[in-house]
Design a protein around this motif. Structure first.
Motif, PDB file in Angstrom:
ATOM      1  N   PRO A 147      89.568  44.351  61.424  1.00  0.00           N
ATOM      2  CA  PRO A 147      88.872  44.266  60.160  1.00  0.00           C
ATOM      3  C   PRO A 147      89.724  43.799  58.996  1.00  0.00           C
ATOM      4  N   THR A 148      90.922  43.280  59.258  1.00  0.00           N
ATOM      5  CA  THR A 148      91.778  42.832  58.170  1.00  0.00           C
ATOM      6  C   THR A 148      91.163  41.628  57.482  1.00  0.00           C
ATOM      7  N   PRO A 149      91.065  41.590  56.165  1.00  0.00           N
ATOM      8  CA  PRO A 149      90.475  40.450  55.475  1.00  0.00           C
ATOM      9  C   PRO A 149      91.259  39.182  55.759  1.00  0.00           C
ATOM     10  N   GLN A 150      90.530  38.068  55.794  1.00  0.00           N
ATOM     11  CA  GLN A 150      91.160  36.781  56.072  1.00  0.00           C
ATOM     12  C   GLN A 150      92.155  36.456  54.981  1.00  0.00           C
ATOM     13  N   GLY A 151      93.310  35.953  55.423  1.00  0.00           N
ATOM     14  CA  GLY A 151      94.324  35.520  54.483  1.00  0.00           C
ATOM     15  C   GLY A 151      95.230  36.623  54.005  1.00  0.00           C
ATOM     16  N   THR A 152      95.040  37.855  54.476  1.00  0.00           N
ATOM     17  CA  THR A 152      95.909  38.948  54.077  1.00  0.00           C
ATOM     18  C   THR A 152      96.664  39.454  55.268  1.00  0.00           C
ATOM     19  N   GLN A 153      97.724  40.190  54.992  1.00  0.00           N
ATOM     20  CA  GLN A 153      98.518  40.788  56.050  1.00  0.00           C
ATOM     21  C   GLN A 153      98.513  42.283  55.869  1.00  0.00           C
TER      22      GLN A 153
ATOM     23  N   MET B  55      99.197  42.580  65.462  1.00  0.00           N
ATOM     24  CA  MET B  55      97.898  42.668  64.807  1.00  0.00           C
ATOM     25  C   MET B  55      97.753  41.625  63.699  1.00  0.00           C
ATOM     26  N   GLU B  56      98.876  41.267  63.060  1.00  0.00           N
ATOM     27  CA  GLU B  56      98.832  40.201  62.065  1.00  0.00           C
ATOM     28  C   GLU B  56      98.374  38.888  62.702  1.00  0.00           C
ATOM     29  N   LEU B  57      98.904  38.596  63.893  1.00  0.00           N
ATOM     30  CA  LEU B  57      98.481  37.379  64.581  1.00  0.00           C
ATOM     31  C   LEU B  57      96.997  37.450  64.933  1.00  0.00           C
ATOM     32  N   LEU B  58      96.567  38.597  65.460  1.00  0.00           N
ATOM     33  CA  LEU B  58      95.173  38.731  65.860  1.00  0.00           C
ATOM     34  C   LEU B  58      94.233  38.729  64.661  1.00  0.00           C
ATOM     35  N   ALA B  59      94.754  39.126  63.480  1.00  0.00           N
ATOM     36  CA  ALA B  59      93.919  39.149  62.280  1.00  0.00           C
ATOM     37  C   ALA B  59      93.849  37.790  61.604  1.00  0.00           C
ATOM     38  N   THR B  60      94.689  36.855  62.025  1.00  0.00           N
ATOM     39  CA  THR B  60      94.686  35.530  61.414  1.00  0.00           C
ATOM     40  C   THR B  60      93.459  34.760  61.885  1.00  0.00           C
ATOM     41  N   GLU B  61      92.617  34.398  60.957  1.00  0.00           N
ATOM     42  CA  GLU B  61      91.402  33.658  61.293  1.00  0.00           C
ATOM     43  C   GLU B  61      91.602  32.184  61.003  1.00  0.00           C
ATOM     44  N   SER B  62      91.258  31.348  61.949  1.00  0.00           N
ATOM     45  CA  SER B  62      91.360  29.909  61.745  1.00  0.00           C
ATOM     46  C   SER B  62      90.289  29.459  60.760  1.00  0.00           C
ATOM     47  N   PRO B  63      90.659  28.601  59.803  1.00  0.00           N
ATOM     48  CA  PRO B  63      89.643  28.090  58.874  1.00  0.00           C
ATOM     49  C   PRO B  63      88.645  27.160  59.549  1.00  0.00           C
ATOM     50  N   ILE B  64      88.991  26.699  60.763  1.00  0.00           N
ATOM     51  CA  ILE B  64      88.099  25.816  61.510  1.00  0.00           C
ATOM     52  C   ILE B  64      87.353  26.647  62.553  1.00  0.00           C
ATOM     53  N   GLN B  65      86.073  26.862  62.319  1.00  0.00           N
ATOM     54  CA  GLN B  65      85.261  27.676  63.216  1.00  0.00           C
ATOM     55  C   GLN B  65      83.983  26.935  63.570  1.00  0.00           C
TER      56      GLN B  65
END
Length: 612
Positions: free
Chosen positions: A15-21, A341-351
């Motif tokens: 549930p980490t917001p996109q763009g945050t760590q 978890m930081e890696l898993l929380a990273t959302e690609s801007p291309i979806q």
């Protein structure tokens, strides 16, 4: 070469917001990120807990059996009674030992299996997530950093899940059980000892927070070393040709020394914590033991009771010592879990869109080619936000048309390819295929339409057959061979020691540049897409090979749309249209003859090449 993994995957939702760590925590709560990976194995965890409790209870029963042995089998007055009691109590002690051995073996297997399984799932999840990231992710993240997290960090997690956590729980159960028994048998004295132990916990928590921060920093420094090694090992010929081996070795030494320094700071603090806990705990429990010996001297308790107390004291002290070690491992694993978890929380801007549009039926079926359109497109790379790669760029390509993009380096030719593949989204304007905006297409559907031959051919660590089949994994051997023949790659592949089954080495080091390029062309031909992107597809070929491959490409271009990037203008003279680009804009359009006669940028580039 990557292969499809049939193992079950673990679905997670971070549930980490996109763009945050995640903000660095102050305790081992970061390990809660592992819960989605543990949840599928609740049954095995419960079974492991049963075995763990069985081993702990067996250990706690031992002092009670020892008390009976001393009081009834050694201190008893009647010799006959003493002999019989000794025999019975030794059998009882053996039974306790056998139960302890059985439960310990089952616990070890259960938790080791769990550690290996969870670590494998975690690696699969992280790797599967990372390879779906857009190129923007890799502009700011080094490959060595990702590899460090996949190896070093997951190994730390494996140590905790498969060993340390089990040992910690087992010793916690034994410690609590031993403390409970000591309080029951010596309530006044052991209440004093328990109060002292509570005071020991407070500084332990303080030191633990600092150790965890140093653990995270230590893992980051190790990742820096991995990043340097990955970069240099992929460029060894360049390093050696410039005689930079010593410099690069020193750079790696400096990085590892920084990692060593951080690790030593962490180890020093952890050593102080372990020493403090053990010393304070041992001192407190010796006070309780001293009181026990005084009680025996006064006749208040038996010798067996004292022996039982001594063993419980040993169990408690050893348990606290192990818990101190385990706590340090948990802190290190917490830092590793954070990074994963930081890696898993990273959302690609291309979806892919939630409700993707379908391509026109003809485009999805017949090999008639696809129409392409870039309408008033402007784009800046995220790493270069002030520099426009394309500016108000408009280009329309009809189905089956062959269009060449030419121009000086940095004109934006490769950017057009990246936007068509939707590696990035445009800042302004729209990119569409067959009239459908690429943003509205599922990524698999879009990229399934496109075959690409890059300038730097990618060869995987596999044999020639599998490298070509990468274009269409379901293709038969005969189809692979036909694609190789069309790309004029069959002859040199057949001449390899094991033919199509010859291992080509990492990045195709056993092949020449031209051979690697023809493998790449065969791969694209095997895919048989309606849209073909050729990025300097013949740049690494000699004149004869270029002529053969050019003929093969011309055959492949029929009934499909082809977009060609070329610096060697001799390869694009027969294109239906040549688009001349400069500084992210189209400056000229026409055929070779028209542009050569116009006296513009194309004519100047042609003069430089053809008049030599």
């Amino acid at each position: 070469m990557p292969t499809q993994n049939s193992a079950a995957t673990v679905a997670i939702n971070i549930p980490t917001p996109q763009g945050t760590q995640p903000e660095p925590g102050k305790n081992v709560k970061s390990l809660s990120g592992l819960l989605p990976f543990l949840r599928p194995y609740r049954g095995r965890i419960a079974l492991a807990v049963v075995f763990l409790v069985g081993a702990a209870v067996s250990t706690l029963i031992f002092p009670m059996a020892l008390k009976s042995l001393i009081d009834q089998g050694i201190v008893a007055a009647d010799p006959g009674t003493r002999v019989m009691a000794l025999r019975e109590h030794f059998f009882a002690l053996f039974g306790v030992g056998a139960a302890l051995g059985l439960f310990s073996a089952l616990r070890f297997y259960a938790v080791t299996w769990l550690g290996e399984r969870v670590t494998a799932d975690l690696r699969n999840a992280v790797y599967g997530h990372v390879i779906k990231q857009s190129p923007q992710f890799f502009e700011t993240t080094q490959t060595g950093e990702v590899l460090s997290r996949l190896t070093t960090d997951t190994t730390l997690v494996q140590t905790v899940v498969g060993s340390s956590l089990s040992m910690g729980l087992r010793n916690a159960v034994m410690g609590i059980g031993a403390m409970t028994m000591l309080i029951i048998t010596n309530p006044v004295v052991m209440s004093q000892v328990l109060g002292i132990l509570i005071l020991v916990v407070l500084p332990a928590v303080y030191f633990g927070r600092r150790i965890r921060k140093l653990s995270r920093a230590s893992q980051d420094r190790v990742a820096d070393s991995s990043a340097i090694a990955a970069e240099v090992l992929n460029a060894v010929p360049v390093v050696q040709s410039y005689n930079q081996e010593a410099r690069e070795a020193q750079r790696f030494v400096d990085s590892t020394e920084r990692a060593f320094g951080t690790a030593i700071s962490r180890t020093r603090l952890r050593s102080l914590l372990v020493g403090f806990i053990i010393t304070a705990t041992f001192g407190a429990l010796l006070w309780g033991l001293y009181q026990g010996t005084q009680a025996v001297a006064k006749g208040e308790i038996t010798a067996g009771h004292l022996g039982q107390t001594v063993v419980y004291v040993i169990i408690l002290v050893s348990g606290v010592a192990v818990l101190a070690e385990v706590y340090g491992d948990l802190l290190r694993a917490a830092g590793a879990t954070e990074r994963l978890m930081e890696l898993l929380a990273t959302e690609s801007p291309i979806q892919s869109p939630a409700k993707p549009m379908r391509l026109p039926l003809a485009a999805a079926g017949a090999r008639r080619g696809s129409t392409l359109a870039l309408n008033n497109v402007s784009f800046r790379y995220p790493s270069r936000p002030t520099q426009a790669a394309l500016s108000h760029y408009t280009l329309n390509i009809q189905a089956g048309e062959t269009v060449a993009l030419v121009g000086p380096s940095g004109a934006g030719k490769s950017t057009v390819f990246q936007l068509l593949l939707r590696f990035y989204d445009v800042s302004e304007g729209e990119v569409s295929v067959d009239g459908v905006p690429v943003k509205n297409l599922h990524l698999d559907a879009l990229r399934g339409l496109i075959g690409i031959v890059p300038q730097d051919s990618v060869i995987f660590s596999a044999n020639a057959m599998e490298n070509i089949r990468y274009g269409r994994p379901t293709a038969s051997d005969a189809e692979v061979q036909a694609a190789a023949e069309a790309a004029f790659a069959h002859d040199f592949i057949a001449a390899l020691p094991e033919g199509y089954l010859t291992f080509l080495g990492e990045r195709g080091v056993r092949l020449s540049g031209g051979q690697r390029q023809r493998i790449s062309i065969a791969r694209a031909m095997l895919k048989n897409p309606p849209l073909l992107l050729l990025d300097e597809a013949t740049s690494a070929l000699d004149a004869e090979s270029e002529r053969m491959v050019q003929a093969a490409l011309e055959t492949a271009m029929k009934d499909r749309t082809t977009l060609v990037i070329a610096h060697r203008l001799s390869t694009v003279q027969r294109a239906d249209r040549i688009v001349v680009m400069d500084a992210g804009q189209i400056v000229e359009t026409g055929t070779h003859a028209e542009l050569a006669a116009a006296g513009g940028l194309y004519a100047r580039l042609a003069a430089l090449q053809f008049d030599q």
